[in-house]
Design an enzyme around this catalytic site. Structure first.
Site, mmCIF file in Angstrom:
data_model
loop_
_atom_site.group_PDB
_atom_site.id
_atom_site.type_symbol
_atom_site.label_atom_id
_atom_site.label_comp_id
_atom_site.label_asym_id
_atom_site.label_seq_id
_atom_site.Cartn_x
_atom_site.Cartn_y
_atom_site.Cartn_z
ATOM 1 N N HIS A 20 0.752 -1.212 0.088
ATOM 2 C CA HIS A 20 0.014 0.199 -0.015
ATOM 3 C C HIS A 20 0.866 1.358 0.081
ATOM 4 O O HIS A 20 0.566 2.396 0.601
ATOM 5 C CB HIS A 20 -0.815 -0.025 1.244
ATOM 6 C CG HIS A 20 -1.557 -1.146 1.375
ATOM 7 N ND1 HIS A 20 -2.915 -1.176 0.943
ATOM 8 C CD2 HIS A 20 -1.454 -2.249 2.122
ATOM 9 C CE1 HIS A 20 -3.446 -2.722 1.268
ATOM 10 N NE2 HIS A 20 -2.486 -3.261 2.068
ATOM 11 N N SER A 34 14.629 21.246 -17.562
ATOM 12 C CA SER A 34 13.147 22.016 -17.522
ATOM 13 C C SER A 34 13.732 23.318 -18.401
ATOM 14 O O SER A 34 14.943 23.695 -18.295
ATOM 15 C CB SER A 34 12.969 22.492 -16.242
ATOM 16 O OG SER A 34 12.131 23.688 -16.155
ATOM 17 N N LYS A 91 16.194 21.791 -12.254
ATOM 18 C CA LYS A 91 15.436 20.590 -12.396
ATOM 19 C C LYS A 91 16.300 19.450 -13.152
ATOM 20 O O LYS A 91 17.029 19.512 -13.978
ATOM 21 C CB LYS A 91 14.149 20.720 -12.943
ATOM 22 C CG LYS A 91 13.204 21.423 -12.466
ATOM 23 C CD LYS A 91 11.842 20.934 -12.367
ATOM 24 C CE LYS A 91 11.572 19.594 -11.804
ATOM 25 N NZ LYS A 91 10.025 19.278 -12.106
ATOM 26 N N GLU A 131 9.425 8.236 -17.534
ATOM 27 C CA GLU A 131 7.950 8.859 -17.662
ATOM 28 C C GLU A 131 7.339 8.207 -19.113
ATOM 29 O O GLU A 131 6.204 8.079 -19.435
ATOM 30 C CB GLU A 131 7.596 10.303 -17.711
ATOM 31 C CG GLU A 131 8.013 10.573 -16.291
ATOM 32 C CD GLU A 131 7.990 12.047 -15.999
ATOM 33 O OE1 GLU A 131 7.758 12.391 -14.920
ATOM 34 O OE2 GLU A 131 8.663 12.660 -16.824
#
Ligand code: ARG
Length: 487
Positions: free
Chosen positions: A154, A275, A281, A288
Protein backbone atom coordinates in the site's frame (compact mmCIF):
# COMPACT_ATOMS: atom_id res chain seq x y z
CA UNK A 1 -4.00 -1.19 -63.55
CA UNK A 2 -3.75 -4.95 -63.28
CA UNK A 3 -6.43 -7.30 -61.90
CA UNK A 4 -9.29 -5.28 -63.42
CA UNK A 5 -10.27 -7.05 -66.61
CA UNK A 6 -13.73 -7.89 -65.33
CA UNK A 7 -14.38 -4.20 -64.65
CA UNK A 8 -15.67 -1.67 -67.07
CA UNK A 9 -14.77 1.44 -65.13
CA UNK A 10 -11.38 2.52 -63.81
CA UNK A 11 -10.70 2.69 -60.13
CA UNK A 12 -10.75 6.22 -58.73
CA UNK A 13 -7.51 7.84 -57.69
CA UNK A 14 -8.74 8.29 -54.10
CA UNK A 15 -9.72 4.63 -53.87
CA UNK A 16 -6.23 3.63 -54.98
CA UNK A 17 -4.61 5.74 -52.33
CA UNK A 18 -7.05 4.47 -49.71
CA UNK A 19 -6.37 0.81 -50.48
CA UNK A 20 -2.61 1.10 -50.65
CA UNK A 21 -0.78 -0.90 -48.01
CA UNK A 22 2.86 -0.07 -48.74
CA UNK A 23 2.95 2.02 -45.60
CA UNK A 24 2.65 -1.15 -43.53
CA UNK A 25 4.09 -3.82 -45.75
CA UNK A 26 7.17 -2.24 -47.27
CA UNK A 27 9.08 -3.59 -44.27
CA UNK A 28 8.35 -7.12 -45.48
CA UNK A 29 10.09 -6.79 -48.82
CA UNK A 30 12.94 -9.19 -48.03
CA UNK A 31 10.52 -11.76 -46.62
CA UNK A 32 8.33 -11.46 -49.70
CA UNK A 33 11.24 -12.08 -52.05
CA UNK A 34 12.36 -15.10 -50.04
CA UNK A 35 8.80 -16.41 -50.07
CA UNK A 36 8.70 -16.03 -53.85
CA UNK A 37 11.95 -17.94 -54.23
CA UNK A 38 10.64 -20.81 -52.09
CA UNK A 39 7.33 -20.88 -53.93
CA UNK A 40 8.96 -20.96 -57.35
CA UNK A 41 11.41 -23.66 -56.24
CA UNK A 42 8.39 -25.70 -55.15
CA UNK A 43 6.61 -25.13 -58.48
CA UNK A 44 9.81 -26.36 -60.14
CA UNK A 45 10.11 -29.46 -57.97
CA UNK A 46 6.48 -30.35 -58.58
CA UNK A 47 6.82 -29.88 -62.32
CA UNK A 48 4.20 -27.15 -62.32
CA UNK A 49 6.48 -24.64 -64.09
CA UNK A 50 9.12 -25.35 -66.72
CA UNK A 51 12.76 -25.19 -65.70
CA UNK A 52 13.29 -22.36 -68.18
CA UNK A 53 10.58 -20.18 -66.62
CA UNK A 54 11.79 -21.03 -63.16
CA UNK A 55 15.35 -20.06 -64.06
CA UNK A 56 14.23 -16.73 -65.46
CA UNK A 57 12.04 -15.91 -62.50
CA UNK A 58 14.69 -16.88 -59.97
CA UNK A 59 17.36 -14.77 -61.62
CA UNK A 60 15.04 -11.75 -61.64
CA UNK A 61 14.35 -12.39 -57.95
CA UNK A 62 18.11 -12.55 -57.38
CA UNK A 63 18.55 -9.08 -58.84
CA UNK A 64 15.64 -7.81 -56.83
CA UNK A 65 17.02 -9.28 -53.62
CA UNK A 66 20.33 -7.51 -54.21
CA UNK A 67 18.58 -4.19 -54.89
CA UNK A 68 16.30 -4.55 -51.88
CA UNK A 69 19.19 -5.40 -49.60
CA UNK A 70 21.06 -2.33 -50.72
CA UNK A 71 17.87 -0.35 -50.10
CA UNK A 72 17.74 0.61 -53.77
CA UNK A 73 14.41 -0.94 -54.66
CA UNK A 74 11.81 1.75 -55.16
CA UNK A 75 8.32 0.49 -54.34
CA UNK A 76 5.71 2.02 -56.63
CA UNK A 77 2.65 3.39 -54.87
CA UNK A 78 0.31 2.69 -57.77
CA UNK A 79 1.04 -1.03 -57.43
CA UNK A 80 -0.95 -1.23 -54.21
CA UNK A 81 1.24 -3.45 -52.09
CA UNK A 82 4.58 -5.14 -51.69
CA UNK A 83 3.42 -8.35 -53.39
CA UNK A 84 2.31 -6.65 -56.58
CA UNK A 85 5.54 -4.67 -56.61
CA UNK A 86 7.62 -7.84 -56.51
CA UNK A 87 5.53 -9.53 -59.17
CA UNK A 88 5.69 -6.44 -61.34
CA UNK A 89 9.48 -6.27 -61.05
CA UNK A 90 9.81 -9.87 -62.17
CA UNK A 91 7.34 -9.45 -65.01
CA UNK A 92 9.12 -6.35 -66.28
CA UNK A 93 12.34 -8.39 -66.40
CA UNK A 94 11.17 -11.69 -67.80
CA UNK A 95 7.86 -10.94 -69.50
CA UNK A 96 5.03 -13.46 -69.39
CA UNK A 97 6.93 -15.96 -67.27
CA UNK A 98 6.67 -13.44 -64.42
CA UNK A 99 2.93 -13.92 -64.46
CA UNK A 100 3.43 -17.63 -63.76
CA UNK A 101 4.93 -16.93 -60.37
CA UNK A 102 1.48 -16.48 -58.87
CA UNK A 103 0.36 -20.00 -59.89
CA UNK A 104 -1.18 -21.91 -56.98
CA UNK A 105 -1.00 -18.99 -54.63
CA UNK A 106 -2.97 -15.95 -53.51
CA UNK A 107 -2.03 -12.70 -51.86
CA UNK A 108 -4.13 -13.97 -48.98
CA UNK A 109 -1.72 -16.73 -48.01
CA UNK A 110 1.23 -14.66 -49.19
CA UNK A 111 0.57 -11.71 -46.90
CA UNK A 112 0.03 -13.76 -43.78
CA UNK A 113 3.18 -15.77 -44.51
CA UNK A 114 5.23 -12.59 -44.92
CA UNK A 115 3.87 -11.24 -41.65
CA UNK A 116 4.78 -14.40 -39.79
CA UNK A 117 8.32 -14.36 -41.19
CA UNK A 118 8.84 -10.76 -40.18
CA UNK A 119 7.12 -11.19 -36.83
CA UNK A 120 9.26 -14.11 -35.74
CA UNK A 121 12.35 -11.93 -36.24
CA UNK A 122 10.76 -9.17 -34.19
CA UNK A 123 9.99 -11.61 -31.38
CA UNK A 124 13.56 -12.91 -31.33
CA UNK A 125 14.94 -9.37 -31.35
CA UNK A 126 12.89 -8.31 -28.37
CA UNK A 127 13.68 -11.50 -26.45
CA UNK A 128 17.37 -10.79 -27.00
CA UNK A 129 16.96 -7.34 -25.47
CA UNK A 130 14.91 -8.70 -22.60
CA UNK A 131 17.68 -11.14 -21.77
CA UNK A 132 20.10 -8.21 -21.51
CA UNK A 133 17.69 -6.30 -19.27
CA UNK A 134 17.12 -9.34 -17.09
CA UNK A 135 20.87 -9.87 -16.67
CA UNK A 136 21.23 -6.26 -15.54
CA UNK A 137 18.53 -6.85 -12.92
CA UNK A 138 20.10 -10.10 -11.77
CA UNK A 139 23.55 -8.52 -11.48
CA UNK A 140 21.93 -5.84 -9.34
CA UNK A 141 20.22 -8.59 -7.33
CA UNK A 142 23.53 -10.31 -6.69
CA UNK A 143 25.49 -7.27 -5.71
CA UNK A 144 22.68 -5.74 -3.64
CA UNK A 145 21.47 -8.76 -1.77
CA UNK A 146 22.56 -7.20 1.53
CA UNK A 147 21.49 -3.62 0.88
CA UNK A 148 18.54 -3.18 3.21
CA UNK A 149 15.62 -1.00 2.21
CA UNK A 150 11.94 -0.57 3.10
CA UNK A 151 9.61 -3.09 1.55
CA UNK A 152 6.22 -1.55 0.78
CA UNK A 153 2.62 -2.66 0.71
CA UNK A 154 0.00 0.00 0.00
CA UNK A 155 3.06 2.24 -0.48
CA UNK A 156 3.53 2.16 3.31
CA UNK A 157 6.58 0.70 5.03
CA UNK A 158 5.79 -2.96 5.55
CA UNK A 159 8.83 -5.13 6.26
CA UNK A 160 12.50 -4.63 5.55
CA UNK A 161 13.74 -6.19 2.32
CA UNK A 162 16.88 -5.81 0.24
CA UNK A 163 17.43 -3.95 -2.99
CA UNK A 164 18.59 -7.26 -4.46
CA UNK A 165 15.30 -8.88 -3.50
CA UNK A 166 13.39 -6.06 -5.18
CA UNK A 167 15.53 -6.31 -8.33
CA UNK A 168 15.04 -10.06 -8.60
CA UNK A 169 11.27 -9.61 -8.35
CA UNK A 170 11.36 -7.65 -11.62
CA UNK A 171 13.82 -10.14 -13.10
CA UNK A 172 11.20 -12.84 -12.48
CA UNK A 173 8.52 -10.79 -14.22
CA UNK A 174 10.65 -10.23 -17.31
CA UNK A 175 11.63 -13.86 -17.39
CA UNK A 176 7.95 -14.72 -17.67
CA UNK A 177 7.63 -12.12 -20.44
CA UNK A 178 10.34 -13.98 -22.31
CA UNK A 179 8.46 -17.23 -21.81
CA UNK A 180 5.25 -15.65 -23.04
CA UNK A 181 7.00 -14.35 -26.15
CA UNK A 182 8.46 -17.77 -26.89
CA UNK A 183 4.99 -19.27 -26.45
CA UNK A 184 3.68 -16.76 -28.99
CA UNK A 185 6.59 -17.67 -31.25
CA UNK A 186 5.52 -21.27 -31.66
CA UNK A 187 2.14 -20.25 -33.08
CA UNK A 188 3.73 -17.61 -35.25
CA UNK A 189 6.22 -19.97 -36.81
CA UNK A 190 3.69 -22.21 -38.52
CA UNK A 191 3.32 -21.92 -42.29
CA UNK A 192 0.10 -20.74 -43.93
CA UNK A 193 1.66 -20.79 -47.41
CA UNK A 194 -0.21 -22.95 -49.87
CA UNK A 195 -3.59 -22.14 -48.37
CA UNK A 196 -4.01 -20.02 -51.50
CA UNK A 197 -7.09 -17.78 -51.50
CA UNK A 198 -9.06 -19.89 -48.98
CA UNK A 199 -9.65 -23.36 -50.35
CA UNK A 200 -6.26 -24.75 -51.28
CA UNK A 201 -5.61 -25.54 -54.93
CA UNK A 202 -6.01 -28.16 -57.64
CA UNK A 203 -2.30 -27.84 -58.51
CA UNK A 204 -0.13 -30.57 -56.94
CA UNK A 205 1.74 -28.27 -54.58
CA UNK A 206 4.01 -29.35 -51.72
CA UNK A 207 3.28 -27.20 -48.68
CA UNK A 208 5.73 -29.02 -46.47
CA UNK A 209 8.55 -28.21 -48.85
CA UNK A 210 7.90 -24.44 -48.84
CA UNK A 211 7.43 -24.51 -45.07
CA UNK A 212 10.88 -26.08 -44.71
CA UNK A 213 12.52 -23.66 -47.14
CA UNK A 214 11.09 -20.73 -45.20
CA UNK A 215 12.20 -21.99 -41.80
CA UNK A 216 8.74 -22.73 -40.39
CA UNK A 217 8.53 -25.31 -37.62
CA UNK A 218 5.10 -26.56 -38.61
CA UNK A 219 2.24 -26.21 -41.03
CA UNK A 220 -1.00 -24.40 -40.41
CA UNK A 221 -3.11 -26.94 -42.24
CA UNK A 222 -6.68 -25.78 -42.70
CA UNK A 223 -6.48 -23.33 -45.58
CA UNK A 224 -9.50 -21.29 -44.57
CA UNK A 225 -8.18 -20.91 -41.04
CA UNK A 226 -4.72 -20.05 -42.37
CA UNK A 227 -5.91 -17.05 -44.38
CA UNK A 228 -8.66 -15.90 -41.99
CA UNK A 229 -6.90 -15.95 -38.66
CA UNK A 230 -4.79 -13.36 -36.96
CA UNK A 231 -4.88 -14.76 -33.44
CA UNK A 232 -1.10 -15.16 -33.63
CA UNK A 233 -0.89 -11.37 -33.98
CA UNK A 234 -3.26 -10.84 -31.07
CA UNK A 235 -1.18 -13.15 -28.93
CA UNK A 236 2.02 -11.27 -29.74
CA UNK A 237 0.31 -7.93 -29.11
CA UNK A 238 -0.95 -9.18 -25.80
CA UNK A 239 2.49 -10.47 -24.79
CA UNK A 240 3.80 -6.99 -25.55
CA UNK A 241 0.98 -5.36 -23.59
CA UNK A 242 1.80 -7.46 -20.52
CA UNK A 243 5.50 -6.79 -20.97
CA UNK A 244 5.03 -3.04 -21.10
CA UNK A 245 2.75 -3.17 -18.07
CA UNK A 246 5.73 -4.58 -16.17
CA UNK A 247 8.05 -1.95 -17.62
CA UNK A 248 5.57 0.73 -16.70
CA UNK A 249 5.37 -0.39 -13.07
CA UNK A 250 9.14 -0.36 -12.88
CA UNK A 251 9.23 3.10 -14.46
CA UNK A 252 6.68 4.39 -11.99
CA UNK A 253 8.69 3.05 -9.10
CA UNK A 254 11.89 4.67 -10.37
CA UNK A 255 10.12 7.99 -10.89
CA UNK A 256 8.72 7.87 -7.37
CA UNK A 257 11.97 6.80 -5.75
CA UNK A 258 13.88 9.58 -7.48
CA UNK A 259 11.75 12.25 -5.78
CA UNK A 260 13.19 14.27 -2.93
CA UNK A 261 10.56 12.75 -0.65
CA UNK A 262 11.75 9.20 -1.27
CA UNK A 263 15.37 9.90 -2.26
CA UNK A 264 16.10 6.23 -2.70
CA UNK A 265 17.94 6.79 -5.94
CA UNK A 266 19.33 9.34 -8.34
CA UNK A 267 18.45 9.05 -12.00
CA UNK A 268 21.44 8.97 -14.35
CA UNK A 269 22.22 12.21 -16.18
CA UNK A 270 22.34 10.25 -19.43
CA UNK A 271 18.68 9.31 -18.98
CA UNK A 272 17.20 12.48 -17.48
CA UNK A 273 15.98 15.76 -18.94
CA UNK A 274 16.20 19.42 -17.93
CA UNK A 275 13.47 22.03 -17.66
CA UNK A 276 13.05 24.98 -20.03
CA UNK A 277 12.49 27.40 -17.14
CA UNK A 278 13.60 25.85 -13.82
CA UNK A 279 17.37 25.52 -13.97
CA UNK A 280 17.65 23.20 -10.99
CA UNK A 281 15.47 20.47 -12.42
CA UNK A 282 16.44 16.95 -13.34
CA UNK A 283 13.38 15.16 -14.65
CA UNK A 284 12.88 11.41 -15.13
CA UNK A 285 11.39 11.92 -18.62
CA UNK A 286 12.68 8.66 -20.04
CA UNK A 287 10.97 6.52 -17.43
CA UNK A 288 7.85 8.66 -17.83
CA UNK A 289 7.86 8.09 -21.58
CA UNK A 290 7.96 4.33 -21.07
CA UNK A 291 5.08 4.60 -18.60
CA UNK A 292 3.30 6.95 -21.01
CA UNK A 293 3.55 4.70 -24.05
CA UNK A 294 1.85 1.85 -22.22
CA UNK A 295 -1.63 3.04 -23.16
CA UNK A 296 -0.68 3.01 -26.80
CA UNK A 297 0.49 -0.59 -26.62
CA UNK A 298 -2.75 -1.61 -24.88
CA UNK A 299 -4.59 0.40 -27.55
CA UNK A 300 -2.93 -1.59 -30.33
CA UNK A 301 -4.10 -4.83 -28.73
CA UNK A 302 -7.64 -3.54 -28.33
CA UNK A 303 -7.66 -2.29 -31.92
CA UNK A 304 -6.51 -5.71 -33.14
CA UNK A 305 -9.12 -7.54 -31.10
CA UNK A 306 -11.82 -5.21 -32.31
CA UNK A 307 -10.74 -5.53 -35.93
CA UNK A 308 -11.33 -9.29 -35.95
CA UNK A 309 -14.37 -9.60 -33.75
CA UNK A 310 -16.96 -9.15 -36.49
CA UNK A 311 -15.12 -10.62 -39.45
CA UNK A 312 -16.74 -13.37 -41.42
CA UNK A 313 -14.37 -16.23 -42.26
CA UNK A 314 -11.98 -15.90 -45.17
CA UNK A 315 -9.70 -12.99 -45.92
CA UNK A 316 -11.26 -9.56 -45.39
CA UNK A 317 -9.46 -6.37 -46.23
CA UNK A 318 -9.88 -5.16 -42.64
CA UNK A 319 -6.93 -7.44 -41.94
CA UNK A 320 -4.61 -5.02 -43.67
CA UNK A 321 -4.70 -2.99 -40.46
CA UNK A 322 -2.89 -5.73 -38.54
CA UNK A 323 0.66 -4.78 -39.46
CA UNK A 324 0.58 -1.15 -38.39
CA UNK A 325 -0.32 -2.33 -34.86
CA UNK A 326 2.35 -4.96 -34.81
CA UNK A 327 5.27 -2.93 -36.09
CA UNK A 328 4.30 0.02 -33.92
CA UNK A 329 4.10 -2.08 -30.75
CA UNK A 330 7.38 -3.84 -31.42
CA UNK A 331 9.18 -0.60 -32.19
CA UNK A 332 7.96 1.14 -29.03
CA UNK A 333 8.43 -1.81 -26.68
CA UNK A 334 11.84 -2.65 -28.11
CA UNK A 335 13.21 0.80 -27.47
CA UNK A 336 11.54 0.91 -24.05
CA UNK A 337 13.37 -2.26 -23.01
CA UNK A 338 16.64 -0.81 -24.23
CA UNK A 339 16.12 2.50 -22.43
CA UNK A 340 15.15 0.76 -19.21
CA UNK A 341 18.35 -1.24 -19.36
CA UNK A 342 20.32 1.98 -19.83
CA UNK A 343 18.65 3.57 -16.81
CA UNK A 344 19.20 0.58 -14.55
CA UNK A 345 22.84 0.29 -15.54
CA UNK A 346 23.60 3.81 -14.38
CA UNK A 347 21.14 4.65 -11.63
CA UNK A 348 22.74 5.62 -8.29
CA UNK A 349 21.19 3.88 -5.30
CA UNK A 350 21.11 5.79 -2.04
CA UNK A 351 22.08 3.01 0.32
CA UNK A 352 22.41 5.05 3.56
CA UNK A 353 18.98 6.56 3.02
CA UNK A 354 17.40 3.16 2.41
CA UNK A 355 18.81 1.80 5.63
CA UNK A 356 18.01 4.91 7.67
CA UNK A 357 14.38 4.73 6.59
CA UNK A 358 13.91 1.25 7.98
CA UNK A 359 15.90 1.91 11.10
CA UNK A 360 13.57 4.72 12.06
CA UNK A 361 10.23 3.06 11.55
CA UNK A 362 8.30 0.04 12.74
CA UNK A 363 9.15 -2.32 9.86
CA UNK A 364 10.39 -4.97 12.27
CA UNK A 365 7.03 -5.21 14.08
CA UNK A 366 6.22 -8.52 12.42
CA UNK A 367 9.58 -9.88 13.62
CA UNK A 368 8.73 -8.83 17.17
CA UNK A 369 5.33 -10.51 16.97
CA UNK A 370 6.96 -13.65 15.53
CA UNK A 371 9.40 -13.70 18.45
CA UNK A 372 6.56 -13.50 20.95
CA UNK A 373 5.04 -16.52 19.24
CA UNK A 374 8.24 -18.53 19.01
CA UNK A 375 9.83 -17.72 22.35
CA UNK A 376 6.94 -16.74 24.60
CA UNK A 377 4.43 -19.20 23.20
CA UNK A 378 1.76 -16.59 22.42
CA UNK A 379 -0.85 -17.22 19.75
CA UNK A 380 0.02 -15.09 16.73
CA UNK A 381 -3.17 -13.05 17.04
CA UNK A 382 -2.27 -12.28 20.68
CA UNK A 383 1.30 -11.38 19.70
CA UNK A 384 -0.11 -9.11 16.98
CA UNK A 385 -2.21 -7.25 19.60
CA UNK A 386 0.67 -6.85 22.01
CA UNK A 387 2.99 -5.56 19.29
CA UNK A 388 0.27 -3.26 17.99
CA UNK A 389 -0.08 -1.71 21.42
CA UNK A 390 3.70 -1.32 21.70
CA UNK A 391 3.70 0.60 18.42
CA UNK A 392 0.75 2.74 19.55
CA UNK A 393 2.51 3.65 22.78
CA UNK A 394 5.79 4.43 21.02
CA UNK A 395 3.97 6.68 18.53
CA UNK A 396 2.30 8.55 21.38
CA UNK A 397 5.71 9.06 23.00
CA UNK A 398 7.20 10.23 19.70
CA UNK A 399 9.58 7.24 19.56
CA UNK A 400 10.30 4.35 17.22
CA UNK A 401 11.96 0.93 17.35
CA UNK A 402 15.39 2.53 17.62
CA UNK A 403 14.59 3.33 21.23
CA UNK A 404 15.18 -0.13 22.66
CA UNK A 405 14.67 0.93 26.31
CA UNK A 406 11.20 2.27 25.61
CA UNK A 407 10.27 -0.89 23.71
CA UNK A 408 11.53 -3.02 26.58
CA UNK A 409 9.61 -0.97 29.09
CA UNK A 410 6.32 -1.11 27.21
CA UNK A 411 6.66 -4.83 26.57
CA UNK A 412 7.22 -5.44 30.24
CA UNK A 413 3.94 -3.75 31.04
CA UNK A 414 2.35 -6.12 28.52
CA UNK A 415 3.80 -9.03 30.49
CA UNK A 416 6.62 -9.91 28.07
CA UNK A 417 10.11 -9.64 29.45
CA UNK A 418 12.63 -9.40 26.63
CA UNK A 419 16.27 -8.54 27.20
CA UNK A 420 17.87 -5.51 25.61
CA UNK A 421 20.12 -7.86 23.68
CA UNK A 422 17.22 -9.84 22.29
CA UNK A 423 15.44 -6.67 21.25
CA UNK A 424 18.54 -5.24 19.60
CA UNK A 425 18.75 -8.29 17.41
CA UNK A 426 15.05 -8.49 16.73
CA UNK A 427 14.61 -4.86 15.80
CA UNK A 428 17.68 -4.65 13.64
CA UNK A 429 16.45 -4.55 10.02
CA UNK A 430 19.60 -6.27 8.74
CA UNK A 431 19.05 -9.14 11.10
CA UNK A 432 15.34 -9.26 10.26
CA UNK A 433 16.22 -9.58 6.59
CA UNK A 434 18.71 -12.39 7.19
CA UNK A 435 16.22 -14.18 9.42
CA UNK A 436 13.65 -14.49 6.59
CA UNK A 437 14.96 -17.72 5.22
CA UNK A 438 11.80 -19.30 3.82
CA UNK A 439 11.89 -20.33 0.17
CA UNK A 440 11.93 -17.26 -2.08
CA UNK A 441 12.28 -14.84 0.83
CA UNK A 442 14.34 -11.68 1.14
CA UNK A 443 17.37 -13.12 2.98
CA UNK A 444 20.66 -12.59 1.14
CA UNK A 445 21.12 -16.34 0.91
CA UNK A 446 17.76 -16.86 -0.80
CA UNK A 447 18.19 -13.85 -3.08
CA UNK A 448 21.57 -15.22 -4.16
CA UNK A 449 20.17 -18.69 -4.76
CA UNK A 450 17.16 -17.45 -6.72
CA UNK A 451 19.28 -15.07 -8.81
CA UNK A 452 21.63 -17.90 -9.70
CA UNK A 453 18.81 -20.15 -10.79
CA UNK A 454 17.23 -17.34 -12.84
CA UNK A 455 20.57 -16.76 -14.54
CA UNK A 456 20.63 -20.42 -15.46
CA UNK A 457 17.12 -20.11 -16.89
CA UNK A 458 18.23 -17.09 -18.88
CA UNK A 459 21.13 -19.04 -20.32
CA UNK A 460 18.67 -21.73 -21.41
CA UNK A 461 16.47 -19.09 -23.05
CA UNK A 462 19.48 -17.67 -24.81
CA UNK A 463 20.32 -21.09 -26.16
CA UNK A 464 16.75 -21.52 -27.38
CA UNK A 465 16.94 -18.12 -29.06
CA UNK A 466 20.16 -19.10 -30.79
CA UNK A 467 18.63 -22.36 -32.02
CA UNK A 468 15.65 -20.51 -33.45
CA UNK A 469 17.92 -18.08 -35.27
CA UNK A 470 20.05 -20.90 -36.59
CA UNK A 471 16.92 -22.67 -37.80
CA UNK A 472 15.86 -19.61 -39.78
CA UNK A 473 19.37 -19.07 -41.06
CA UNK A 474 19.83 -22.58 -42.29
CA UNK A 475 16.46 -22.45 -44.09
CA UNK A 476 17.63 -19.27 -45.79
CA UNK A 477 20.83 -21.00 -46.84
CA UNK A 478 18.94 -24.02 -48.10
CA UNK A 479 16.75 -21.78 -50.28
CA UNK A 480 19.84 -19.99 -51.50
CA UNK A 481 21.56 -23.27 -52.33
CA UNK A 482 18.59 -24.55 -54.34
CA UNK A 483 18.39 -21.23 -56.19
CA UNK A 484 22.09 -21.50 -57.04
CA UNK A 485 21.56 -24.98 -58.45
CA UNK A 486 19.20 -23.49 -61.02
CA UNK A 487 20.48 -19.97 -61.69
N1 ARG B 1 -2.48 -5.66 -49.33
C1 ARG B 1 -3.25 -6.74 -48.84
C2 ARG B 1 -3.08 -6.83 -47.33
O1 ARG B 1 -2.21 -6.22 -46.88
C3 ARG B 1 -2.79 -8.01 -49.43
C4 ARG B 1 -3.86 -9.03 -49.52
C5 ARG B 1 -4.86 -8.62 -50.53
N2 ARG B 1 -5.82 -9.64 -50.71
C6 ARG B 1 -7.00 -9.40 -51.26
N3 ARG B 1 -7.82 -10.38 -51.36
N4 ARG B 1 -7.33 -8.20 -51.69
O2 ARG B 1 -3.81 -7.48 -46.62
Amino acid sequence: MVLRDRFTGKISAEAMVFMNSLRVDREMILEDIWLNQAHVLMLDKQGILSREDVGNILSALDDLMAEAMRGDFHLREELEDVHMNVENYVTERVGDAGGKMHTARSRNDQVVTDIKMKLREEILKIVERLIVLDRTLLDLAENSKSRVMPGYTHLQHAQPITLGFWASSYAGMFLRDIERLFDSYSLVNSSPLGACALAGTSFPIDRKFTARLLGFDSLQENALDAVSSRDFILESLSSLAILISNLSRLSEELVLWSTREFSLLEMPDEFSAGSSIMPQKKNPDLAELIRGSTGRIYGNLIQGLTAVKGLPSGYNRDLQEDRSLLWDSFRVVNSSVEIMNGILNRVKWNEPRMLALVEEDFSCATELANFLVMKEGLAFRKAHSVTGRVVKELVSRGKNFKDIDSVKDILKKEGAELSGKELKTLLNPRKAVSASRSLGSTSPAEVGRVAKSMKAELAAKEKFLKEKREGIDSARKMTEKLVREIV
